[in-house]
Design a protein around this motif. Structure first.
Motif, PDB file in Angstrom:
ATOM      1  N   HIS A   1       0.830  -1.207   0.000  1.00 32.68           N
ATOM      2  CA  HIS A   1       0.000   0.000   0.000  1.00 32.68           C
ATOM      3  C   HIS A   1       0.862   1.253   0.000  1.00 32.68           C
ATOM      4  N   VAL A   2       0.240   2.347  -0.381  1.00 38.33           N
ATOM      5  CA  VAL A   2       0.850   3.669  -0.311  1.00 38.33           C
ATOM      6  C   VAL A   2      -0.037   4.505   0.605  1.00 38.33           C
ATOM      7  N   SER A   3       0.587   5.250   1.515  1.00 38.62           N
ATOM      8  CA  SER A   3      -0.160   5.943   2.565  1.00 38.62           C
ATOM      9  C   SER A   3       0.007   7.453   2.464  1.00 38.62           C
ATOM     10  N   PHE A   4      -1.077   8.159   2.815  1.00 37.79           N
ATOM     11  CA  PHE A   4      -1.118   9.610   2.728  1.00 37.79           C
ATOM     12  C   PHE A   4      -1.524  10.183   4.069  1.00 37.79           C
ATOM     13  N   GLU A   5      -0.758  11.158   4.519  1.00 36.70           N
ATOM     14  CA  GLU A   5      -1.002  11.814   5.806  1.00 36.70           C
ATOM     15  C   GLU A   5      -2.074  12.882   5.646  1.00 36.70           C
ATOM     16  N   MET A   6      -3.075  12.828   6.532  1.00 38.75           N
ATOM     17  CA  MET A   6      -4.131  13.832   6.564  1.00 38.75           C
ATOM     18  C   MET A   6      -3.821  14.858   7.662  1.00 38.75           C
ATOM     19  N   ARG A   7      -4.530  15.970   7.651  1.00 42.02           N
ATOM     20  CA  ARG A   7      -4.218  17.073   8.566  1.00 42.02           C
ATOM     21  C   ARG A   7      -4.392  16.670  10.022  1.00 42.02           C
ATOM     22  N   GLY A   8      -5.449  15.916  10.317  1.00 48.00           N
ATOM     23  CA  GLY A   8      -5.732  15.520  11.694  1.00 48.00           C
ATOM     24  C   GLY A   8      -6.824  14.467  11.699  1.00 48.00           C
ATOM     25  N   LEU A   9      -7.273  14.104  12.888  1.00 44.02           N
ATOM     26  CA  LEU A   9      -8.266  13.034  13.009  1.00 44.02           C
ATOM     27  C   LEU A   9      -9.573  13.361  12.300  1.00 44.02           C
ATOM     28  N   ASP A  10     -10.051  14.582  12.446  1.00 43.45           N
ATOM     29  CA  ASP A  10     -11.317  14.944  11.810  1.00 43.45           C
ATOM     30  C   ASP A  10     -11.206  14.852  10.289  1.00 43.45           C
ATOM     31  N   GLU A  11     -10.128  15.394   9.758  1.00 46.52           N
ATOM     32  CA  GLU A  11      -9.942  15.370   8.297  1.00 46.52           C
ATOM     33  C   GLU A  11      -9.746  13.935   7.798  1.00 46.52           C
ATOM     34  N   TYR A  12      -9.040  13.139   8.587  1.00 48.59           N
ATOM     35  CA  TYR A  12      -8.852  11.723   8.245  1.00 48.59           C
ATOM     36  C   TYR A  12     -10.199  11.002   8.174  1.00 48.59           C
ATOM     37  N   MET A  13     -11.083  11.247   9.151  1.00 47.78           N
ATOM     38  CA  MET A  13     -12.389  10.591   9.145  1.00 47.78           C
ATOM     39  C   MET A  13     -13.279  11.129   8.026  1.00 47.78           C
ATOM     40  N   ARG A  14     -13.226  12.425   7.783  1.00 45.20           N
ATOM     41  CA  ARG A  14     -14.016  12.991   6.679  1.00 45.20           C
ATOM     42  C   ARG A  14     -13.569  12.405   5.338  1.00 45.20           C
ATOM     43  N   GLY A  15     -12.266  12.294   5.169  1.00 48.57           N
ATOM     44  CA  GLY A  15     -11.748  11.723   3.925  1.00 48.57           C
ATOM     45  C   GLY A  15     -12.154  10.259   3.778  1.00 48.57           C
ATOM     46  N   THR A  16     -12.058   9.513   4.872  1.00 53.01           N
ATOM     47  CA  THR A  16     -12.479   8.111   4.855  1.00 53.01           C
ATOM     48  C   THR A  16     -13.938   8.008   4.414  1.00 53.01           C
ATOM     49  N   GLY A  17     -14.783   8.859   4.986  1.00 55.19           N
ATOM     50  CA  GLY A  17     -16.199   8.840   4.634  1.00 55.19           C
ATOM     51  C   GLY A  17     -16.450   9.215   3.179  1.00 55.19           C
ATOM     52  N   ARG A  18     -15.709  10.190   2.674  1.00 53.80           N
ATOM     53  CA  ARG A  18     -15.891  10.589   1.276  1.00 53.80           C
ATOM     54  C   ARG A  18     -15.572   9.439   0.328  1.00 53.80           C
ATOM     55  N   VAL A  19     -14.472   8.732   0.605  1.00 54.07           N
ATOM     56  CA  VAL A  19     -14.076   7.639  -0.284  1.00 54.07           C
ATOM     57  C   VAL A  19     -15.081   6.487  -0.191  1.00 54.07           C
ATOM     58  N   VAL A  20     -15.573   6.211   1.019  1.00 57.26           N
ATOM     59  CA  VAL A  20     -16.618   5.194   1.183  1.00 57.26           C
ATOM     60  C   VAL A  20     -17.854   5.572   0.372  1.00 57.26           C
ATOM     61  N   ARG A  21     -18.287   6.819   0.486  1.00 57.72           N
ATOM     62  CA  ARG A  21     -19.492   7.274  -0.233  1.00 57.72           C
ATOM     63  C   ARG A  21     -19.305   7.233  -1.746  1.00 57.72           C
ATOM     64  N   ALA A  22     -18.066   7.324  -2.204  1.00 55.83           N
ATOM     65  CA  ALA A  22     -17.796   7.250  -3.646  1.00 55.83           C
ATOM     66  C   ALA A  22     -17.885   5.812  -4.170  1.00 55.83           C
ATOM     67  N   GLY A  23     -18.123   4.864  -3.262  1.00 54.34           N
ATOM     68  CA  GLY A  23     -18.281   3.480  -3.683  1.00 54.34           C
ATOM     69  C   GLY A  23     -16.984   2.720  -3.859  1.00 54.34           C
ATOM     70  N   ILE A  24     -15.899   3.272  -3.337  1.00 48.81           N
ATOM     71  CA  ILE A  24     -14.601   2.595  -3.431  1.00 48.81           C
ATOM     72  C   ILE A  24     -14.525   1.511  -2.353  1.00 48.81           C
ATOM     73  N   LYS A  25     -13.995   0.354  -2.704  1.00 46.86           N
ATOM     74  CA  LYS A  25     -13.945  -0.751  -1.744  1.00 46.86           C
ATOM     75  C   LYS A  25     -13.001  -0.426  -0.588  1.00 46.86           C
ATOM     76  N   LYS A  26     -13.556  -0.420   0.621  1.00 52.44           N
ATOM     77  CA  LYS A  26     -12.734  -0.254   1.821  1.00 52.44           C
ATOM     78  C   LYS A  26     -12.298  -1.638   2.284  1.00 52.44           C
ATOM     79  N   ILE A  27     -10.994  -1.827   2.447  1.00 53.47           N
ATOM     80  CA  ILE A  27     -10.468  -3.118   2.892  1.00 53.47           C
ATOM     81  C   ILE A  27     -10.509  -3.215   4.409  1.00 53.47           C
ATOM     82  N   TRP A  28     -10.048  -2.145   5.070  1.00 50.80           N
ATOM     83  CA  TRP A  28      -9.846  -2.238   6.513  1.00 50.80           C
ATOM     84  C   TRP A  28      -9.798  -0.840   7.114  1.00 50.80           C
ATOM     85  N   GLY A  29     -10.431  -0.696   8.299  1.00 53.13           N
ATOM     86  CA  GLY A  29     -10.414   0.572   9.005  1.00 53.13           C
ATOM     87  C   GLY A  29     -11.827   1.139   9.114  1.00 53.13           C
TER      88      GLY A  29
END
Length: 315
Positions: A207-235
């Motif tokens: 995997h390749v990993s990207f640092e987000m600004r903080g916990l809130d931004e990390y969770m918002r980004g996670t949610g955006r990618v989930v809503r886009a229909g991208i397969k979430k493996i873990w987390g």
């Protein structure tokens, strides 16, 4: 600071991927993942992280074969580049190119070689920095590239290559009763890891990993990618080794990409690597919010056997 890399390697610059579905991937990385396309050249796309001074953190190349084109690391000076190239050559490492002016975005001075598994690695100095900015509160886009994890069928040999030849230091190891040593976290600066080596059935991108600004931004980004229909493996969850958060997704080509934040910094030479047992739920996810690690989850990040092993990329 004496714990920095003895050969002048400073940081992870970018990871370059070849993908058959080039247009789909460009849309994914810009519209869904939150990178900024800063240039194209034919079927090459250069993707930057808004908070990073690097010219780009991902390069996509449209090609028939899905492969890792290269991993690029920074060096502190042209003298370090020259010395490292000479060192590698003297140790029998196969150089792809000798140190020279780079023709890629931002220029600089560097060379390429094959690591022990056949990945193309670039070391460069004096690359021009990019105009970047502070990522703002609530802005759920990557600040920078955090780390790259690669699969190897002999992770101890790969760990030893990066430690002995390139001066990377071991931060921690994951271990399992049936598989032995499963992942080695390696550092070239004070981040807990810029590179990690995972045990897999073949050489490939884990995997390749990207640092987000903080916990809130990390969770918002996670949610955006989930809503886009991208397969979430873990987390989402938080690892013990490195103390960083994790949300892993499969990009359209089947490469695993991670959002993370709060990766640990190691600010002393007195660090003693730990061996974490993957059977302990606290090893994988101290929060307990992610599904337990399973063979199914692990298999998603084995990826396809890399078609770029000991084959230099065309550009």
């Amino acid at each position: 600071m004496s714990h920095l890399n003895e050969h002048g390697i400073t940081h992870l610059r970018h990871v370059d991927l070849a993908v058959p579905d080039y247009d789909v991937q460009r849309r994914f990385y810009t519209e869904t993942w939150g990178l900024t396309e800063v240039g194209t050249d034919g079927r090459l796309s250069y993707l930057a992280a808004e908070g990073s001074p690097e010219q780009y953190v991902i390069r996509l190349r449209g090609g028939d074969d899905k492969r890792l084109d290269l991993i690029a690391f920074g060096a502190d000076s042209p003298a370090s580049v020259d010395a490292l190239a000479a060192r590698l050559g003297s140790q029998g490492v196969q150089l792809i190119s000798d140190p020279a002016a780079l023709q890629t975005a931002g220029g600089g001075y560097g060379f390429r070689f094959f690591d022990i598994d056949g990945r193309t690695i670039e070391i460069s100095s004096d690359v021009e920095t990019r105009q970047h900015r502070a990522v703002e509160e609530g802005e759920a886009i990557p600040v920078r590239i955090s780390h790259a994890v690669m699969n190897s069928d002999d992770p101890n040999r790969t760990r030893d290559f990066y430690a002995r030849v390139l001066g990377f230091k071991l931060s921690d190891t994951l271990w399992g009763e049936h598989m032995g040593e499963m992942m080695h976290f390696m550092r070239c600066n004070d981040w807990h890891h810029s590179l990690a080596i995972a045990r897999g059935p073949h050489t490939s991108v884990h995997h390749v990993s990207f640092e987000m600004r903080g916990l809130d931004e990390y969770m918002r980004g996670t949610g955006r990618v989930v809503r886009a229909g991208i397969k979430k493996i873990w987390g989402p969850g938080r690892h013990n080794a490195g103390n960083n958060t994790f949300s892993y997704f499969l990009d359209p080509s089947g490469n695993t990409m991670e959002y993370t934040t709060e990766l640990e910094k190691i600010e002393t030479d007195q660090w003693h690597p730990s061996v974490y047992d993957i059977a302990d739920p606290m090893t994988q996810d101290v929060w307990g919010t992610a599904d337990p690690m399973s063979e199914l989850i692990a298999r998603d990040s084995f990826n396809d056997p890399d078609k770029g092993v000991f084959v230099a990329p065309p550009v």
